[in-house]
Scaffold this motif. Sequence first.
Motif, PDB file in Angstrom:
ATOM      1  N   MET A   2       0.828  -1.197   0.000  1.00  0.00           N
ATOM      2  CA  MET A   2       0.000   0.000   0.000  1.00  0.00           C
ATOM      3  C   MET A   2       0.869   1.257   0.000  1.00  0.00           C
ATOM      4  O   MET A   2       1.906   1.298   0.660  1.00  0.00           O
ATOM      5  N   ALA A   3       0.442   2.260  -0.740  1.00  0.00           N
ATOM      6  CA  ALA A   3       1.180   3.529  -0.788  1.00  0.00           C
ATOM      7  C   ALA A   3       1.088   4.234   0.558  1.00  0.00           C
ATOM      8  O   ALA A   3       0.072   4.183   1.231  1.00  0.00           O
ATOM      9  N   SER A   4       2.163   4.884   0.932  1.00  0.00           N
ATOM     10  CA  SER A   4       2.188   5.642   2.175  1.00  0.00           C
ATOM     11  C   SER A   4       1.390   6.925   2.003  1.00  0.00           C
ATOM     12  O   SER A   4       1.463   7.585   0.970  1.00  0.00           O
ATOM     13  N   ARG A   5       0.609   7.272   3.009  1.00  0.00           N
ATOM     14  CA  ARG A   5      -0.181   8.500   2.958  1.00  0.00           C
ATOM     15  C   ARG A   5       0.374   9.513   3.946  1.00  0.00           C
ATOM     16  O   ARG A   5       0.815   9.165   5.023  1.00  0.00           O
ATOM     17  N   ASP A   6       0.303  10.757   3.561  1.00  0.00           N
ATOM     18  CA  ASP A   6       0.707  11.842   4.451  1.00  0.00           C
ATOM     19  C   ASP A   6      -0.490  12.164   5.341  1.00  0.00           C
ATOM     20  O   ASP A   6      -1.489  12.700   4.885  1.00  0.00           O
ATOM     21  N   THR A   7      -0.411  11.813   6.604  1.00  0.00           N
ATOM     22  CA  THR A   7      -1.525  12.022   7.527  1.00  0.00           C
ATOM     23  C   THR A   7      -1.237  13.155   8.510  1.00  0.00           C
ATOM     24  O   THR A   7      -1.881  13.256   9.538  1.00  0.00           O
ATOM     25  N   ARG A   8      -0.275  14.013   8.172  1.00  0.00           N
ATOM     26  CA  ARG A   8       0.074  15.109   9.065  1.00  0.00           C
ATOM     27  C   ARG A   8      -0.934  16.251   9.047  1.00  0.00           C
ATOM     28  O   ARG A   8      -0.775  17.214   9.772  1.00  0.00           O
ATOM     29  N   PHE A   9      -2.001  16.135   8.228  1.00  0.00           N
ATOM     30  CA  PHE A   9      -2.982  17.219   8.163  1.00  0.00           C
ATOM     31  C   PHE A   9      -3.542  17.537   9.537  1.00  0.00           C
ATOM     32  O   PHE A   9      -3.900  18.672   9.828  1.00  0.00           O
ATOM     33  N   GLU A  10      -3.614  16.529  10.396  1.00  0.00           N
ATOM     34  CA  GLU A  10      -4.200  16.739  11.722  1.00  0.00           C
ATOM     35  C   GLU A  10      -3.388  17.735  12.543  1.00  0.00           C
ATOM     36  O   GLU A  10      -3.929  18.413  13.404  1.00  0.00           O
ATOM     37  N   GLU A  11      -2.113  17.840  12.265  1.00  0.00           N
ATOM     38  CA  GLU A  11      -1.255  18.739  13.016  1.00  0.00           C
ATOM     39  C   GLU A  11      -1.181  20.127  12.389  1.00  0.00           C
ATOM     40  O   GLU A  11      -0.488  20.995  12.893  1.00  0.00           O
ATOM     41  N   GLY A  12      -1.924  20.355  11.314  1.00  0.00           N
ATOM     42  CA  GLY A  12      -1.925  21.652  10.650  1.00  0.00           C
ATOM     43  C   GLY A  12      -3.256  22.367  10.829  1.00  0.00           C
ATOM     44  O   GLY A  12      -4.070  22.013  11.688  1.00  0.00           O
ATOM     45  N   VAL A  14      -6.000  22.431   9.026  1.00  0.00           N
ATOM     46  CA  VAL A  14      -7.210  21.633   8.793  1.00  0.00           C
ATOM     47  C   VAL A  14      -7.549  20.827  10.036  1.00  0.00           C
ATOM     48  O   VAL A  14      -8.687  20.832  10.520  1.00  0.00           O
ATOM     49  N   GLY A  15      -6.565  20.153  10.582  1.00  0.00           N
ATOM     50  CA  GLY A  15      -6.791  19.362  11.784  1.00  0.00           C
ATOM     51  C   GLY A  15      -7.174  20.210  12.976  1.00  0.00           C
ATOM     52  O   GLY A  15      -8.030  19.829  13.779  1.00  0.00           O
ATOM     53  N   ALA A  16      -6.559  21.375  13.099  1.00  0.00           N
ATOM     54  CA  ALA A  16      -6.891  22.272  14.210  1.00  0.00           C
ATOM     55  C   ALA A  16      -8.352  22.701  14.124  1.00  0.00           C
ATOM     56  O   ALA A  16      -9.058  22.764  15.133  1.00  0.00           O
ATOM     57  N   GLN A  17      -8.828  22.981  12.906  1.00  0.00           N
ATOM     58  CA  GLN A  17     -10.228  23.375  12.756  1.00  0.00           C
ATOM     59  C   GLN A  17     -11.159  22.206  13.052  1.00  0.00           C
ATOM     60  O   GLN A  17     -12.223  22.387  13.655  1.00  0.00           O
ATOM     61  N   ILE A  18     -10.774  21.007  12.667  1.00  0.00           N
ATOM     62  CA  ILE A  18     -11.570  19.823  13.003  1.00  0.00           C
ATOM     63  C   ILE A  18     -11.659  19.691  14.520  1.00  0.00           C
ATOM     64  O   ILE A  18     -12.724  19.396  15.069  1.00  0.00           O
ATOM     65  N   CYS A  19     -10.560  19.940  15.211  1.00  0.00           N
ATOM     66  CA  CYS A  19     -10.560  19.896  16.679  1.00  0.00           C
ATOM     67  C   CYS A  19     -11.531  20.924  17.249  1.00  0.00           C
ATOM     68  O   CYS A  19     -12.328  20.613  18.139  1.00  0.00           O
TER      69      CYS A  19
END
Length: 67
Positions: A2-12, A14-19
Motif C-alpha cells: 500500500m502507498a504511504s499516505r501523508d496524515t500530518r494534516f491533523e497537526e496543521g 485543517v486538523g486544528a479546525q476539526i478539533c
Amino acid sequence: MMASRDTRFEEGPVGAQICRDAVRHADAVDAWGSVVCSNAAPQHAMWQDEDLQRECTAILRGAGNPG
C-alpha cells in the motif's frame, strides 16, 4: 504494498479546525469534556500547541472563542 499516505494534516490548520469543530459539538451536546485531537500525545506536534488547547478549553468552559 500500500502507498504511504501523508496524515500530518491533523497537526496543521485543517486538523486544528476539526478539533475546534469537535469541541464545539461536544459543548453543544453538554459533554463533560473533550479531547483536543486523537494525536494528543507528547510525541505529536499538537501536544505543544498551547494556543489551540487553551482555545478548546475556553469553548468547553463557556468562554467561547478567546481570540
